[in-house]
Design a protein around this motif. Structure first.
Motif, PDB file in Angstrom:
ATOM      1  N   ASP A   1       0.833  -1.208   0.000  1.00 47.57           N
ATOM      2  CA  ASP A   1       0.000   0.000   0.000  1.00 47.57           C
ATOM      3  C   ASP A   1       0.868   1.259   0.000  1.00 47.57           C
ATOM      4  O   ASP A   1       0.574   2.238  -0.696  1.00 47.57           O
ATOM      5  CB  ASP A   1      -0.930  -0.006   1.222  1.00 47.57           C
ATOM      6  CG  ASP A   1      -2.082  -0.980   1.080  1.00 47.57           C
ATOM      7  OD1 ASP A   1      -2.402  -1.385  -0.058  1.00 47.57           O
ATOM      8  OD2 ASP A   1      -2.666  -1.356   2.121  1.00 47.57           O
ATOM      9  N   TRP A   2       1.941   1.232   0.775  1.00 49.31           N
ATOM     10  CA  TRP A   2       2.883   2.360   0.807  1.00 49.31           C
ATOM     11  C   TRP A   2       3.553   2.536  -0.555  1.00 49.31           C
ATOM     12  O   TRP A   2       3.677   3.655  -1.067  1.00 49.31           O
ATOM     13  CB  TRP A   2       3.904   2.097   1.907  1.00 49.31           C
ATOM     14  CG  TRP A   2       5.063   3.043   1.960  1.00 49.31           C
ATOM     15  CD1 TRP A   2       5.043   4.372   2.281  1.00 49.31           C
ATOM     16  CD2 TRP A   2       6.444   2.717   1.702  1.00 49.31           C
ATOM     17  NE1 TRP A   2       6.313   4.896   2.243  1.00 49.31           N
ATOM     18  CE2 TRP A   2       7.193   3.902   1.889  1.00 49.31           C
ATOM     19  CE3 TRP A   2       7.106   1.545   1.341  1.00 49.31           C
ATOM     20  CZ2 TRP A   2       8.581   3.949   1.729  1.00 49.31           C
ATOM     21  CZ3 TRP A   2       8.480   1.582   1.182  1.00 49.31           C
ATOM     22  CH2 TRP A   2       9.203   2.766   1.375  1.00 49.31           C
ATOM     23  N   ALA A   3       3.966   1.430  -1.152  1.00 52.98           N
ATOM     24  CA  ALA A   3       4.610   1.484  -2.462  1.00 52.98           C
ATOM     25  C   ALA A   3       3.669   2.041  -3.525  1.00 52.98           C
ATOM     26  O   ALA A   3       4.092   2.805  -4.404  1.00 52.98           O
ATOM     27  CB  ALA A   3       5.098   0.095  -2.857  1.00 52.98           C
TER      28      ALA A   3
ATOM     29  N   THR B   1       6.515  -0.040  -8.321  1.00 57.13           N
ATOM     30  CA  THR B   1       5.895  -1.245  -8.867  1.00 57.13           C
ATOM     31  C   THR B   1       6.134  -2.483  -8.012  1.00 57.13           C
ATOM     32  O   THR B   1       5.374  -3.446  -8.099  1.00 57.13           O
ATOM     33  CB  THR B   1       6.411  -1.534 -10.279  1.00 57.13           C
ATOM     34  OG1 THR B   1       7.838  -1.732 -10.233  1.00 57.13           O
ATOM     35  CG2 THR B   1       6.093  -0.374 -11.226  1.00 57.13           C
ATOM     36  N   HIS B   2       7.199  -2.470  -7.196  1.00 56.48           N
ATOM     37  CA  HIS B   2       7.567  -3.650  -6.415  1.00 56.48           C
ATOM     38  C   HIS B   2       8.110  -3.258  -5.046  1.00 56.48           C
ATOM     39  O   HIS B   2       8.650  -2.161  -4.868  1.00 56.48           O
ATOM     40  CB  HIS B   2       8.628  -4.480  -7.144  1.00 56.48           C
ATOM     41  CG  HIS B   2       8.117  -5.209  -8.342  1.00 56.48           C
ATOM     42  ND1 HIS B   2       7.857  -4.575  -9.535  1.00 56.48           N
ATOM     43  CD2 HIS B   2       7.819  -6.530  -8.535  1.00 56.48           C
ATOM     44  CE1 HIS B   2       7.409  -5.455 -10.412  1.00 56.48           C
ATOM     45  NE2 HIS B   2       7.380  -6.648  -9.832  1.00 56.48           N
ATOM     46  N   VAL B   3       7.967  -4.192  -4.134  1.00 56.37           N
ATOM     47  CA  VAL B   3       8.528  -4.067  -2.788  1.00 56.37           C
ATOM     48  C   VAL B   3       9.436  -5.268  -2.552  1.00 56.37           C
ATOM     49  O   VAL B   3       9.123  -6.388  -2.963  1.00 56.37           O
ATOM     50  CB  VAL B   3       7.410  -4.060  -1.723  1.00 56.37           C
ATOM     51  CG1 VAL B   3       7.981  -4.201  -0.314  1.00 56.37           C
ATOM     52  CG2 VAL B   3       6.580  -2.788  -1.826  1.00 56.37           C
ATOM     53  N   VAL B   4      10.549  -5.027  -1.878  1.00 53.37           N
ATOM     54  CA  VAL B   4      11.375  -6.110  -1.359  1.00 53.37           C
ATOM     55  C   VAL B   4      11.318  -6.049   0.160  1.00 53.37           C
ATOM     56  O   VAL B   4      11.503  -4.982   0.753  1.00 53.37           O
ATOM     57  CB  VAL B   4      12.834  -6.020  -1.839  1.00 53.37           C
ATOM     58  CG1 VAL B   4      13.715  -6.993  -1.060  1.00 53.37           C
ATOM     59  CG2 VAL B   4      12.920  -6.326  -3.324  1.00 53.37           C
ATOM     60  N   THR B   5      11.041  -7.196   0.783  1.00 50.98           N
ATOM     61  CA  THR B   5      10.974  -7.254   2.243  1.00 50.98           C
ATOM     62  C   THR B   5      12.164  -8.017   2.810  1.00 50.98           C
ATOM     63  O   THR B   5      12.727  -8.912   2.168  1.00 50.98           O
ATOM     64  CB  THR B   5       9.687  -7.943   2.723  1.00 50.98           C
ATOM     65  OG1 THR B   5       9.601  -9.259   2.150  1.00 50.98           O
ATOM     66  CG2 THR B   5       8.458  -7.132   2.354  1.00 50.98           C
TER      67      THR B   5
END
Length: 202
Positions: free
Chosen positions: A85-87, A93-97
């Motif tokens: 949601d933040w991204a 376009t993408h998140v890395v956790t």
């Protein structure tokens, strides 16, 4: 692909450590959480922290703090959703956790996840290491997640899905394999004994 944004998952309740923010525990004068920040921040376009409770306790870190939007401490997938949601707000376009209790994860985590997703043609990529018993061990809190799947994830959480791989397997998951010749890079600190092991690893 534009560089993904990063989210450090620190929303767990640390019950085996006696509660509190276990990422604040120190390894040779530096917190586990700060070590995670230092490893992930050079690899991403922006960085946030997934955590519940009073966000001001992290004010010294100068990071955006993302609480779960799903009640009841549903686990790391809720942190992934908060990151997505933040991204989306940032038009990423993408998140890395990455997990906040894992101080030794690879310095090339993000590029290897991106390469795995592209090479294997999958929307999601998870980190993995060789395992002598199972062949390969997945590390589902270390992943590449497309913002395009955030509404699907929200619906899954509302339907009661809690295990990361239960959701990722629905969509197809690439695996980025990391060597363990110098020890497990995804060793995480869950107990006081683990903390002693981590200090020994340093």
């Amino acid at each position: 692909m534009i560089a993904p944004v990063g989210v450090i998952l620190a929303g767990g309740r640390a019950t085996r450590m006696g509660g509190g923010d276990k990422g604040r525990l120190e390894l040779l004068g530096e917190s586990i959480l700060q070590r995670a920040i230092d490893r992930l921040s050079p690899q991403v376009a922006d960085l946030a922290l997934s955590a519940n409770g009073d966000p001001t306790r992290f004010s010294d870190l100068c990071l955006t703090v993302l609480p779960d939007s799903i009640e009841g401490h549903p686990g790391p997938l809720a942190g992934v959703l908060a990151g997505l949601d933040w991204a989306a707000h940032l038009r990423a376009t993408h998140v890395v956790t990455a997990a906040a209790d894992t101080p030794f994860f690879p310095g090339d985590l993000v590029p290897q996840l991106l390469l795995a997703a592209e090479a294997q043609g999958k929307p999601i990529a998870l980190a993995a290491t060789p395992d002598p018993e199972r062949g390969i061990a997945r590390h589902p809190t270390f992943g590449l997640w497309p913002v395009a799947l955030r509404e699907d994830l929200r619906a899954a959480l509302k339907d009661g899905v809690r295990k990361v791989v239960q959701w990722t397997d629905r969509h197809g998951t690439a695996l980025a394999s990391f060597p363990i010749d110098r020890g497990d890079p995804f060793f995480n600190v869950n107990t006081p004994e683990d903390l002693d092991v981590a200090r020994g690893m340093l």
